[in-house]
Motif scaffolding. Structure first.
Motif, PDB file in Angstrom:
ATOM      1  N   ASP A  39       0.878  -1.054   0.026  1.00  0.00           N
ATOM      2  CA  ASP A  39      -0.104   0.233  -0.058  1.00  0.00           C
ATOM      3  C   ASP A  39       0.934   1.273  -0.062  1.00  0.00           C
ATOM      4  OD1 ASP A  39      -2.304  -1.335  -0.042  1.00  0.00           O
ATOM      5  OD2 ASP A  39      -2.926  -1.134   1.908  1.00  0.00           O
ATOM      6  N   LEU A  40       1.767   1.231   0.762  1.00  0.00           N
ATOM      7  CA  LEU A  40       2.898   2.392   1.032  1.00  0.00           C
ATOM      8  C   LEU A  40       3.619   2.638  -0.504  1.00  0.00           C
ATOM      9  CD1 LEU A  40       4.411   1.708   4.343  1.00  0.00           C
ATOM     10  CD2 LEU A  40       3.201   3.957   3.709  1.00  0.00           C
ATOM     11  N   LYS A  41       3.840   1.581  -1.106  1.00  0.00           N
ATOM     12  CA  LYS A  41       4.471   1.493  -2.498  1.00  0.00           C
ATOM     13  C   LYS A  41       3.365   2.590  -3.566  1.00  0.00           C
ATOM     14  CE  LYS A  41       6.659  -1.117  -6.173  1.00  0.00           C
ATOM     15  NZ  LYS A  41       7.435  -2.500  -6.537  1.00  0.00           N
ATOM     16  N   LEU A  42       2.256   1.754  -3.564  1.00  0.00           N
ATOM     17  CA  LEU A  42       1.003   2.254  -4.376  1.00  0.00           C
ATOM     18  C   LEU A  42       1.197   3.986  -4.032  1.00  0.00           C
ATOM     19  CD1 LEU A  42      -1.324   1.884  -6.423  1.00  0.00           C
ATOM     20  CD2 LEU A  42      -2.779   1.511  -4.367  1.00  0.00           C
ATOM     21  N   ARG A  43       0.854   4.216  -2.833  1.00  0.00           N
ATOM     22  CA  ARG A  43       0.654   5.795  -2.275  1.00  0.00           C
ATOM     23  C   ARG A  43       1.839   6.607  -2.810  1.00  0.00           C
ATOM     24  NH1 ARG A  43      -0.692   4.708   3.428  1.00  0.00           N
ATOM     25  NH2 ARG A  43      -1.369   2.627   3.137  1.00  0.00           N
ATOM     26  N   ALA A  44       3.075   5.869  -2.543  1.00  0.00           N
ATOM     27  CA  ALA A  44       4.510   6.897  -2.714  1.00  0.00           C
ATOM     28  C   ALA A  44       4.296   7.079  -4.566  1.00  0.00           C
ATOM     29  CB  ALA A  44       5.647   5.813  -2.850  1.00  0.00           C
ATOM     30  N   LYS A  45       3.834   6.273  -5.267  1.00  0.00           N
ATOM     31  CA  LYS A  45       3.857   6.656  -6.862  1.00  0.00           C
ATOM     32  C   LYS A  45       2.571   7.497  -6.944  1.00  0.00           C
ATOM     33  CE  LYS A  45       3.840   4.396 -11.359  1.00  0.00           C
ATOM     34  NZ  LYS A  45       2.761   5.685 -11.990  1.00  0.00           N
ATOM     35  N   MET A  46       1.557   7.442  -6.070  1.00  0.00           N
ATOM     36  CA  MET A  46       0.318   8.348  -6.578  1.00  0.00           C
ATOM     37  C   MET A  46       0.624   9.621  -6.328  1.00  0.00           C
ATOM     38  SD  MET A  46      -3.373   8.122  -4.188  1.00  0.00           S
ATOM     39  CE  MET A  46      -3.351   6.219  -4.459  1.00  0.00           C
ATOM     40  N   VAL A  47       1.346   9.795  -4.969  1.00  0.00           N
ATOM     41  CA  VAL A  47       1.607  11.249  -4.592  1.00  0.00           C
ATOM     42  C   VAL A  47       2.707  11.891  -5.596  1.00  0.00           C
ATOM     43  CG1 VAL A  47       2.822  12.463  -2.730  1.00  0.00           C
ATOM     44  CG2 VAL A  47       1.391  10.717  -2.123  1.00  0.00           C
ATOM     45  N   ALA A  48       3.718  11.299  -5.857  1.00  0.00           N
ATOM     46  CA  ALA A  48       4.687  11.844  -6.927  1.00  0.00           C
ATOM     47  C   ALA A  48       4.001  12.126  -8.219  1.00  0.00           C
ATOM     48  CB  ALA A  48       5.793  11.085  -7.064  1.00  0.00           C
ATOM     49  N   ASP A  49       3.201  11.153  -8.793  1.00  0.00           N
ATOM     50  CA  ASP A  49       2.613  11.422 -10.099  1.00  0.00           C
ATOM     51  C   ASP A  49       1.578  12.680  -9.842  1.00  0.00           C
ATOM     52  OD1 ASP A  49       4.009   9.450 -10.892  1.00  0.00           O
ATOM     53  OD2 ASP A  49       2.419   7.874 -11.071  1.00  0.00           O
ATOM     54  N   THR A  50       0.820  12.877  -8.833  1.00  0.00           N
ATOM     55  CA  THR A  50      -0.186  13.776  -8.715  1.00  0.00           C
ATOM     56  C   THR A  50       0.461  15.198  -8.705  1.00  0.00           C
ATOM     57  OG1 THR A  50      -1.775  12.198  -7.579  1.00  0.00           O
ATOM     58  CG2 THR A  50      -2.089  14.682  -7.451  1.00  0.00           C
ATOM     59  N   PHE A  51       1.613  15.162  -7.894  1.00  0.00           N
ATOM     60  CA  PHE A  51       2.271  16.721  -7.889  1.00  0.00           C
ATOM     61  C   PHE A  51       2.868  16.948  -8.933  1.00  0.00           C
ATOM     62  CE2 PHE A  51       2.324  15.814  -2.868  1.00  0.00           C
ATOM     63  CZ  PHE A  51       1.466  16.743  -2.693  1.00  0.00           C
ATOM     64  N   ASN A  52       3.482  16.028  -9.949  1.00  0.00           N
ATOM     65  CA  ASN A  52       4.126  16.393 -10.966  1.00  0.00           C
ATOM     66  C   ASN A  52       3.171  16.694 -12.226  1.00  0.00           C
ATOM     67  OD1 ASN A  52       6.961  16.000 -10.429  1.00  0.00           O
ATOM     68  ND2 ASN A  52       6.792  13.869 -10.490  1.00  0.00           N
ATOM     69  N   SER A  53       1.812  16.448 -11.857  1.00  0.00           N
ATOM     70  CA  SER A  53       0.927  16.851 -13.060  1.00  0.00           C
ATOM     71  C   SER A  53       0.196  18.107 -12.636  1.00  0.00           C
ATOM     72  CB  SER A  53      -0.377  15.903 -12.817  1.00  0.00           C
ATOM     73  OG  SER A  53      -1.221  15.951 -11.837  1.00  0.00           O
ATOM     74  N   MET A  54       0.549  18.813 -11.494  1.00  0.00           N
ATOM     75  CA  MET A  54      -0.001  19.922 -11.216  1.00  0.00           C
ATOM     76  C   MET A  54       0.845  21.046 -11.413  1.00  0.00           C
ATOM     77  SD  MET A  54      -1.268  18.516  -7.390  1.00  0.00           S
ATOM     78  CE  MET A  54      -1.159  20.067  -6.618  1.00  0.00           C
ATOM     79  N   GLU A  55       0.081  22.354 -11.920  1.00  0.00           N
ATOM     80  CA  GLU A  55       1.099  23.632 -12.049  1.00  0.00           C
ATOM     81  C   GLU A  55       1.890  24.204 -11.029  1.00  0.00           C
ATOM     82  OE1 GLU A  55       0.071  28.031 -13.665  1.00  0.00           O
ATOM     83  OE2 GLU A  55      -1.466  26.970 -12.982  1.00  0.00           O
ATOM     84  N   GLY A  56       2.856  24.358 -11.343  1.00  0.00           N
ATOM     85  CA  GLY A  56       3.883  25.022 -10.133  1.00  0.00           C
ATOM     86  C   GLY A  56       4.587  23.982  -9.367  1.00  0.00           C
ATOM     87  N   PHE A  57       4.342  22.579  -9.640  1.00  0.00           N
ATOM     88  CA  PHE A  57       5.009  21.660  -8.851  1.00  0.00           C
ATOM     89  C   PHE A  57       5.925  20.742  -9.581  1.00  0.00           C
ATOM     90  CE2 PHE A  57       1.477  22.362  -6.082  1.00  0.00           C
ATOM     91  CZ  PHE A  57       1.918  22.233  -4.599  1.00  0.00           C
TER      92      PHE A  57
END
Length: 521
Positions: free
Chosen positions: A410-428
């Motif tokens: 679960d932590l591995k899944l969330r680690a990728k989810m967090v990084a991917d989401t931030f990289n998709s956002m303007e200014g991050f």
């Protein structure tokens, strides 16, 4: 009452009124510091004031539990009272508190803790036999067969031996149980070793190298102990890699004002989520040898490695395999029950393995620990279940492996989810979360936001974090609390909220970021 008595009372009242007015004047003019200097109404002056207390404590700061967290607590109380907010709960993504974020305890750990706490449960058929046997072993090591008794200051002997066996299995090299010292969490172990380094040399205070960004335990402890903080910047462009040239720059500049004694390395990284390669570790060891530094390896996240191609290598293993002269270097490495798959933060169990320490210094180290009596015994029991988990064929093994792997997956899944989401956002921009429990994304803040932060007397990333908290209920830690390259802005967030809650949190984050950029662009 006599007339004389009445006059005396009036004088006393007038005197009290005068003193109270002066008290108010002091309060308004000098604030709380002024009132602390002022004698109380009974005439007794405080012996301990802000002016004569330990100045190191005043200098101490701990960002993970700083003003943002205080405000988050206030908001929680406001919500309880029915105050209208644009959110219904506060999400404390500021700290690596696994169970507070919904992670379920590992059954075997809690079964053993229940049994050692209430030994009459050893007759209860609902508990598996391997948990009972473990509890009996721990209780046998306790005076009076009770976890309510003191233990030896370095910890219960059988548990220290189990820790040494764990290290041997992990590294493939011998570990002497007498080099193992159990503590109330890794933080206590780290402080116990750092205390040994507090000694001026040639009129210069001691200094220690710590990574920037760093875990604020180190900057806080250095401030408390009067050790100069020597920051070396991690390389964000190389996924927070550790650069030897930067280490050399930091120590060369520091020698002008202090005497560098130690080098701290956090691997996997907190707050960066990075994992050091073996080659990088070898470079660090060679540098520490050349500069005659005591190595402190903070390895509490050694179970938390997620990214493909990354692997945890302990400093002990690499140092031993490098051979002489490196294998004779002083090293203290630290482990905890608070992280990994266990997340037992509140039980306060951890250890230090200290190798190649001068025997006379080791005696002093033991003496200092004996003054603290002993680590929490339930924390020691928890540590025992971590370093000696159920083995194949034992009754608890299947369930233990399923629970452990479930947490890590679960932590591995969330680690990728967090990084991917931030990289998709303007200014991050956010590096891959290779390990540990955090992401440390970089924010590009609009000039208007930076200007507004200046007007409010805040760091720009602190301003951003407060805006986020007040509008979404999400509590993070600004990068300035960990240290960062000048002119850059970051924050740390955990990856610990359970998956559905994390998705909701990241959705709120996206919505806030869009409105924030629109407001200040």
């Amino acid at each position: 009452m006599s007339m004389r008595g009445n006059f005396t009372s009036v004088r006393q009242i007038k005197s009290a009124v005068g003193e109270f007015r002066e008290f108010l004047s002091n309060t308004q003019r000098k604030g709380l510091a002024g009132t602390l200097k002022y004698r109380n109404m009974a005439g007794a002056a405080p012996s301990l004031t802000l002016d004569n207390m330990n100045p190191n404590i005043k200098a101490l700061e701990y960002a993970v539990r700083g003003p943002l967290v205080i405000r988050a607590g206030e908001i929680e109380k406001e919500l309880e009272k029915g105050v209208n907010k644009p959110f219904k709960e506060v999400l404390k993504a500021n700290i690596g508190d696994c169970h507070a974020m919904g992670q379920q305890p590992i059954t075997f750990i809690r079964e053993v803790l229940a049994l050692v706490s209430l030994p009459k449960l050893l007759d209860d058929p609902r508990f598996p036999e391997d948990a009972k046997e473990r509890a009996r072993t721990i209780l046998k090591g306790c005076r009076g067969h009770s976890v309510g008794s003191y233990t030896d200051s370095p910890g219960i002997e059988v548990i220290r031996k189990h820790v040494a066996e764990y290290i041997e299995r992990r590294d493939g090299h011998p570990s002497d149980w007498q080099n193992v010292f159990i503590s109330a969490g890794a933080s206590d172990s780290i402080k116990n070793v750092l205390k040994l380094l507090i000694c001026p040399v040639n009129g210069k205070p001691p200094g220690g190298l710590i990574p920037i960004p760093q875990y604020p335990l180190y900057s806080a402890t250095f401030a408390e102990f009067g050790i100069n903080q020597i920051g070396y910047y991690l390389d964000e462009s190389r996924n927070w890699g550790l650069d030897i040239a930067e280490l050399q720059r930091a120590i060369t500049e520091a020698r002008k004002v202090c005497n560098p004694r130690a080098l701290v390395v956090i691997n996997p990284g907190n707050p960066t989520g990075s994992v050091l390669s073996r080659e990088n570790i070898e470079e660090v060891i060679k540098f520490a040898y050349k500069e005659k530094l005591f190595l402190l390896a903070d390895e509490v996240y050694q179970d938390n490695v997620y990214a493909e191609g990354c692997k945890f290598h302990s400093f002990k293993k690499v140092l031993v395999e490098m051979g002489e002269p490196y294998s004779s270097m002083e090293l203290a490495s630290f482990m905890s029950c608070s992280k990994g798959y266990m997340g037992e933060c509140g039980l306060r169990g951890g250890y230090a393995e200290v190798i190649n320490m001068d025997p006379e210094v080791k005696k002093m180290y033991m003496k200092a620990m004996s003054a603290m009596l002993c680590p929490t015994v339930l924390g020691q029991a928890c540590l025992d279940t971590v370093v000696k988990p159920p083995q194949p064929g034992e009754p608890s093994y299947e369930r233990f492996i399923k629970e452990k792997q479930g947490v890590l997956d679960d932590l591995k899944l969330r680690a990728k989810m967090v990084a991917d989401t931030f990289n998709s956002m303007e200014g991050f921009s956010c590096n891959t979360v290779q390990g540990a429990m955090y992401a440390f994304p970089r924010i590009t803040l609009p000039p208007k936001a930076i200007e507004q932060a200046k007007k409010e007397g805040k760091h720009a990333d602190v301003f951003y974090a407060f805006e986020l908290l007040e509008n979404t209920g999400i509590c993070i830690v600004p990068g300035s609390g960990f240290g960062q390259q000048p002119g850059t802005y970051h924050f740390r967030t955990t990856i610990l909220p359970q998956t559905e809650k994390l998705k909701a949190m990241l959705a709120k984050f996206e919505e806030f970021q869009a409105s924030f950029m629109k407001k200040y662009s």
